[in-house]
Enzyme design. Structure first.
Site, PDB file in Angstrom:
ATOM      1  CD  GLU A 144     -11.802  -3.075   2.137  1.00  0.00           C
ATOM      2  OE1 GLU A 144     -12.108  -3.547   1.025  1.00  0.00           O
ATOM      3  OE2 GLU A 144     -11.779  -3.749   3.185  1.00  0.00           O
ATOM      4  CD  GLU A 181     -17.021  -3.663   1.255  1.00  0.00           C
ATOM      5  OE1 GLU A 181     -17.732  -2.817   1.843  1.00  0.00           O
ATOM      6  OE2 GLU A 181     -15.834  -3.445   0.929  1.00  0.00           O
TER       7      GLU A 181
HETATM    8  C1  3H9 Z   1     -15.704  -5.343  -2.290  1.00  0.00           C
HETATM    9  O1  3H9 Z   1     -15.163  -4.348  -2.674  1.00  0.00           O
HETATM   10  C2  3H9 Z   1     -15.050  -6.359  -1.384  1.00  0.00           C
HETATM   11  C3  3H9 Z   1     -13.792  -5.846  -0.746  1.00  0.00           C
HETATM   12  O2  3H9 Z   1     -14.087  -5.225   0.494  1.00  0.00           O
HETATM   13  C4  3H9 Z   1     -12.849  -6.978  -0.380  1.00  0.00           C
HETATM   14  C5  3H9 Z   1     -12.293  -7.782  -1.502  1.00  0.00           C
HETATM   15  C6  3H9 Z   1     -11.239  -8.743  -1.055  1.00  0.00           C
HETATM   16  N1  3H9 Z   1     -17.566  -5.147 -10.136  1.00  0.00           N
HETATM   17  O3  3H9 Z   1     -24.422   0.487 -11.490  1.00  0.00           O
HETATM   18  P1  3H9 Z   1     -24.070   0.857 -12.866  1.00  0.00           P
HETATM   19  C7  3H9 Z   1     -20.726  -2.772 -13.438  1.00  0.00           C
HETATM   20  S1  3H9 Z   1     -17.284  -5.731  -2.800  1.00  0.00           S
HETATM   21  C8  3H9 Z   1     -17.899  -5.473 -11.401  1.00  0.00           C
HETATM   22  O4  3H9 Z   1     -25.072   0.626 -13.923  1.00  0.00           O
HETATM   23  P2  3H9 Z   1     -23.902   3.612 -12.011  1.00  0.00           P
HETATM   24  C9  3H9 Z   1     -22.247  -2.927 -13.496  1.00  0.00           C
HETATM   25  O5  3H9 Z   1     -22.626  -4.271 -13.436  1.00  0.00           O
HETATM   26  C10 3H9 Z   1     -17.709  -4.443  -3.947  1.00  0.00           C
HETATM   27  N2  3H9 Z   1     -18.774  -4.761 -12.144  1.00  0.00           N
HETATM   28  O6  3H9 Z   1     -23.560   2.384 -12.960  1.00  0.00           O
HETATM   29  C11 3H9 Z   1     -22.547  -2.289 -14.824  1.00  0.00           C
HETATM   30  O7  3H9 Z   1     -22.208  -3.222 -15.834  1.00  0.00           O
HETATM   31  P3  3H9 Z   1     -23.026  -3.319 -17.205  1.00  0.00           P
HETATM   32  C12 3H9 Z   1     -18.091  -3.196  -3.247  1.00  0.00           C
HETATM   33  C13 3H9 Z   1     -19.329  -3.684 -11.592  1.00  0.00           C
HETATM   34  O8  3H9 Z   1     -23.134   4.740 -12.565  1.00  0.00           O
HETATM   35  C14 3H9 Z   1     -21.542  -1.140 -14.881  1.00  0.00           C
HETATM   36  O9  3H9 Z   1     -20.495  -1.497 -13.984  1.00  0.00           O
HETATM   37  N3  3H9 Z   1     -18.539  -2.219  -4.236  1.00  0.00           N
HETATM   38  C15 3H9 Z   1     -19.018  -3.293 -10.277  1.00  0.00           C
HETATM   39  O10 3H9 Z   1     -25.378   3.730 -11.837  1.00  0.00           O
HETATM   40  C16 3H9 Z   1     -22.094   0.201 -14.489  1.00  0.00           C
HETATM   41  O11 3H9 Z   1     -22.724   0.082 -13.208  1.00  0.00           O
HETATM   42  C17 3H9 Z   1     -19.834  -2.076  -4.549  1.00  0.00           C
HETATM   43  O12 3H9 Z   1     -20.695  -2.734  -4.011  1.00  0.00           O
HETATM   44  C18 3H9 Z   1     -18.100  -4.069  -9.546  1.00  0.00           C
HETATM   45  N4  3H9 Z   1     -17.755  -3.741  -8.281  1.00  0.00           N
HETATM   46  O13 3H9 Z   1     -23.334   3.232 -10.578  1.00  0.00           O
HETATM   47  C19 3H9 Z   1     -20.168  -1.044  -5.594  1.00  0.00           C
HETATM   48  N5  3H9 Z   1     -19.729  -2.173  -9.987  1.00  0.00           N
HETATM   49  O14 3H9 Z   1     -22.850  -1.980 -17.826  1.00  0.00           O
HETATM   50  C20 3H9 Z   1     -21.100  -1.612  -6.623  1.00  0.00           C
HETATM   51  C21 3H9 Z   1     -20.425  -1.876 -11.087  1.00  0.00           C
HETATM   52  O15 3H9 Z   1     -22.369  -4.428 -17.935  1.00  0.00           O
HETATM   53  N6  3H9 Z   1     -21.384  -0.698  -7.706  1.00  0.00           N
HETATM   54  N7  3H9 Z   1     -20.197  -2.786 -12.060  1.00  0.00           N
HETATM   55  O16 3H9 Z   1     -24.443  -3.591 -16.817  1.00  0.00           O
HETATM   56  C22 3H9 Z   1     -22.226   0.373  -7.579  1.00  0.00           C
HETATM   57  O17 3H9 Z   1     -22.733   0.676  -6.516  1.00  0.00           O
HETATM   58  C23 3H9 Z   1     -22.523   1.167  -8.820  1.00  0.00           C
HETATM   59  O18 3H9 Z   1     -22.255   0.344  -9.910  1.00  0.00           O
HETATM   60  C24 3H9 Z   1     -21.708   2.466  -8.959  1.00  0.00           C
HETATM   61  C25 3H9 Z   1     -21.973   3.073 -10.370  1.00  0.00           C
HETATM   62  C26 3H9 Z   1     -22.170   3.457  -7.892  1.00  0.00           C
HETATM   63  C27 3H9 Z   1     -20.249   2.205  -8.850  1.00  0.00           C
END
Ligand code: 3H9
Length: 708
Positions: free
Chosen positions: A112, A132
């Site tokens: 976004e 999301e």
């Molecule tokens: C959103 O954006 C809403 C908006 O539209 C509007 C808002 C108003 N936040 O997965 P990994 C942590 S909703 C906080 O193992 P990878 C994860 O817990 C969001 N923490 O690595 C982990 O922590 P720990 C939309 C997060 O390389 C560490 O980072 N976005 C977040 O296999 C490493 O993660 C998503 O849904 C976060 N957003 O994969 C994306 N993301 O080491 C969600 C990750 O302490 N994330 N962490 O266990 C993912 O899909 C994967 O984490 C990503 C990396 C592909 C980024």
């Protein structure tokens, strides 16, 4: 837990180089948009507008990602200003061209931000998406309003409803980005693009003015199609419907009004229990790998795998190992069996070729890593061997004796048993420290769950190796202790019993399956029995008959069904009828007659159960046994039970898992139910002491979820 830098200066840096103001988001591990990042971005854009020297702005992420989205850990807490929509609007309103250079994750709020910028360049490793929906949410910072304007309603809806990630090339063809650059240096790629834009005298280009919705009829058709599809496929879910309606709003209303309405819908998603359930699932599946042994010890070398047994299970495990890039050697007792084992492996790949998901050449390349033998000596150089032979402790011990004889020192010796005593198997060899349980679920090449069963004498580096294997195989591993059924099958046995009691007390198996499907499961317990084969459960019941408490209630309906040779789908008849090989069953009046006869034999007057009453008993049984499993240390934490059921038993993800569900219902309510049911059958409905303790202390299962 990830720590969030306290000040905007830490989380977002900006510096002026010549005419360009470069903004770097630096919030490890994934540059999530915490309050500090939002403040930092706002301040940086304001600085860019205020500084006459600056002619253009570049936004990049520090490290391997652009921005992975909103900081998920902040959801459910009091929102801190500035909001993300405000930040995105401010970026878009900037009077100087803003470029986003994307590598790694540009997801959710990250994308976004990127589409609020005026121009975008993506590096080859970029992953763009609006995921999301997978967290029970919808894009909430302009995604539903800007994305359709940028790439059209059909493409935007598809992205938002699937939540899938797209790579740079596809992003370019969709129009999500303007160009692709080579390499891994987002700053260099971004600066090159900014310079090109400045040289061309490019002006600001706001997505709010983009024309993706200009063809109103096409947009409306895409929305109608998405609405119909969502009504069919996502009827239990909350946020997909909100996404469709938000795009309708984006089409019908002016930009600013659509933004306001998007925010309201987003907040409704934030407040929904589905958001809590799905975000719990997101973190639980990442926490589940944090087990003491894997943290304390390095995995052993894992370059070659052996498999004993080429039946459905052995072949499925072989495919998982081959798909993980590992060479596999399979041992069977004779030539015919090894040929059958290899054929079982090849059948999987032939199926993929038929569906066009694999080429014959790729199959040949994979099968070059496979070898079969009838001689255990073929295991001399394997690093890990998995036994998948008949479920009989003596048969397994005989296999382990051979493994003990031929395997090199330090080889990991694993059993795929689903309930046998692995401590006893370990005790039968000279190297119990190398013996572990790897409980795959059928079909092993498809099911994600892998229970890693940890016997008393196993060394930590063997457990660590098992977690490393799971990672290579892209499985979701859960650490379990030794007991009959480990985590999953032990709990399953108990709630299946509850289902049998409900049936004998008055509900038909079809009403029970309906209620369970209504709760969100893809199938009910009697459908699952028919699919797996009724003979499997029958064999287990016969095995347990000798040790069953004679005072315990025992429902004989399933035995009566099996005695007729009705084992489910494979025999064309089980709890349901499957005429002419049908996959979907029809209710069978003869089964209802069997149920009736059993009730009469026991003098039970059938009573009515509503779907809600059915689910209260079903879930109370599941949660109560789950609490016992946690208390006994069979599961490390409640979240391990949740992940087991999400990945191995079809538990609806939007409810977070059984233990999270219990937390959301309220543990006092669950305990009350159990105590009420105990009045009918105190032996079965014995409250778990852990549940009683948590209720007495006013705590919930989540309070036990810290890593141990
Ligand atoms: C959103 O954006 C809403 C908006 O539209 C509007 C808002 C108003 N936040 O997965 P990994 C942590 S909703 C906080 O193992 P990878 C994860 O817990 C969001 N923490 O690595 C982990 O922590 P720990 C939309 C997060 O390389 C560490 O980072 N976005 C977040 O296999 C490493 O993660 C998503 O849904 C976060 N957003 O994969 C994306 N993301 O080491 C969600 C990750 O302490 N994330 N962490 O266990 C993912 O899909 C994967 O984490 C990503 C990396 C592909 C980024």
């Amino acid at each position: 837990m990830t720590s969030t830098p306290a000040t905007p200066a830490d989380a977002v840096r900006h510096q002026i180089q010549g005419e360009i103001l470069q903004i770097t988001v630096d919030n490890p591990p994934v540059n999530a948009l915490s309050a500090a990042v939002r403040r930092g971005l706002l301040a940086a854009i304001e600085a860019a507008d205020a500084e006459p020297r600056v002619k253009a702005v570049l936004i990049v992420g520090q490290g391997a990602n652009f921005i992975a989205g909103a900081d998920i850990r902040e959801f459910g807490q009091t929102p801190q200003p500035p909001s993300l929509p405000e930040v995105c609007n401010r970026i878009e309103a900037c009077s100087k061209p803003v470029v986003a250079a994307l590598r790694g994750a540009a997801l959710g709020g990250g994308l976004e931000i990127a589409i609020a910028a005026h121009y975008r360049v993506a590096l080859p490793d970029a992953k763009l998406g609006l995921p999301e929906v997978q967290l029970g949410l919808m894009p909430g910072a302009g995604g539903t309003v800007r994305a359709p304007r940028l790439i059209g309603a059909a493409a935007a809806l598809e992205l938002m409803l699937s939540g899938r990630h797209v790579k740079a090339k596809e992003a370019l063809s969709l129009g999500l980005v303007d160009r692709i650059a080579e390499g891994e240096d987002a700053v260099a790629a971004g600066l090159a693009y900014v310079q090109a834009l400045l040289a061309a005298d490019a002006s600001v280009r706001r997505t709010r003015d983009a024309q993706g919705l200009a063809d109103r009829a096409a947009a409306q058709a895409a929305i109608d199609a998405a609405r119909a599809d969502t009504a069919k496929k996502s009827k239990n879910l909350f946020s997909p419907h909100k996404i469709v309606e938000a795009v309708q709003t984006a089409l019908d209303k002016p930009f600013d009004e659509a933004m306001t309405l998007e925010r309201q819908a987003f907040m409704a998603c934030i407040d929904s229990p589905q958001r809590a359930g799905l975000i719990h699932a997101f973190f639980a599946e990442r926490e589940v790998v944090k087990v003491p042994e894997a943290q304390a010890a390095q995995p052993r070398k894992l370059d070659k795998v052996g498999i004993v047994g080429g039946g459905t299970m052995g072949a499925g495990i072989a495919v998982s190992a081959l798909d993980a890039g590992l060479p596999v050697v399979m041992v069977e007792r004779d030539d015919a069996s090894i040929a059958r084992g290899q054929a079982n492996v090849e059948k999987v790949y032939d199926g993929l070729i038929k569906k066009g998901r694999m080429t014959p050449e790729a199959k040949t390349a994979v099968m070059a890593r496979f070898s079969g033998s009838t001689d255990y000596a073929a295991f001399a150089d394997v690093d890990l061997v998995i036994e998948a032979v008949f479920e009989d402790i003596e048969v397994k011990k005989a296999v382990f004796k051979e493994l003990d004889r031929v395997c090199k020192p330090g080889a990991v010796l694993a059993t795929n048993t689903s309930y046998l005593d692995i401590d006893a198997i370990a005790a039968s060899v000279s190297r119990p420290q190398d013996v572990i349980g790897l409980h795959f679920f059928s079909p092993a090449n498809i099911m994600k769950l892998l229970e890693i069963v940890v016997p008393a004498k196993v060394s930590a580096d063997v457990v660590s190796t098992a977690f490393a294997l799971a990672k290579k195989m892209k499985k979701v591993p859960v650490r379990a202790g030794v007991c009959d059924g480990f985590i999953g099958n032990r709990i399953l046995a108990v709630y299946k019993q509850a289902a049998d009691y409900i049936m004998e007390d008055g509900a038909s198996p079809y009403e029970i399956d309906d209620a369970v499907r209504g709760f969100g499961y893809p199938m009910g317990p009697f459908q699952v029995t028919d699919l797996a084969g009724g003979d499997i459960g029958w064999a287990t019941r016969k095995r347990r008959a000798a040790t069953r408490d004679p005072k315990a209630r025992y429902v004989e309906v399933a035995d009566r069904v099996c005695e007729r040779g009705w084992f489910g789908q494979k025999t064309g008849r089980g709890f349901y009828l499957y005429p002419e090989g049908a996959r979907t069953g029809q209710p069978d009046p003869e089964v209802l007659a069997i149920v009736d006869a059993e009730r009469q034999k026991k003098g039970i007057t059938p009573r009515k159960f509503t779907p809600e009453e059915i689910m209260r008993r079903y879930m109370a049984a599941m949660v109560n046994e789950g609490a016992k499993v946690v208390e006994e240390g069979i599961a490390l934490r409640p979240l391990d039970v949740d992940v087991t059921f999400l990945y191995g038993y079809g538990f609806p993800r939007f409810r977070g898992g059984p233990m999270k569900y219990a937390d959301m219902v309220g543990l006092p309510k669950v305990l009350d139910d159990i105590r009420t049911f105990a009045k009918e059958d105190p032996l079965f409905w014995k409250p778990a002491p852990l549940l009683e303790r948590l209720v007495a202390e006013g705590r919930d299962f989540s309070s036990l979820n810290q890593a141990r």
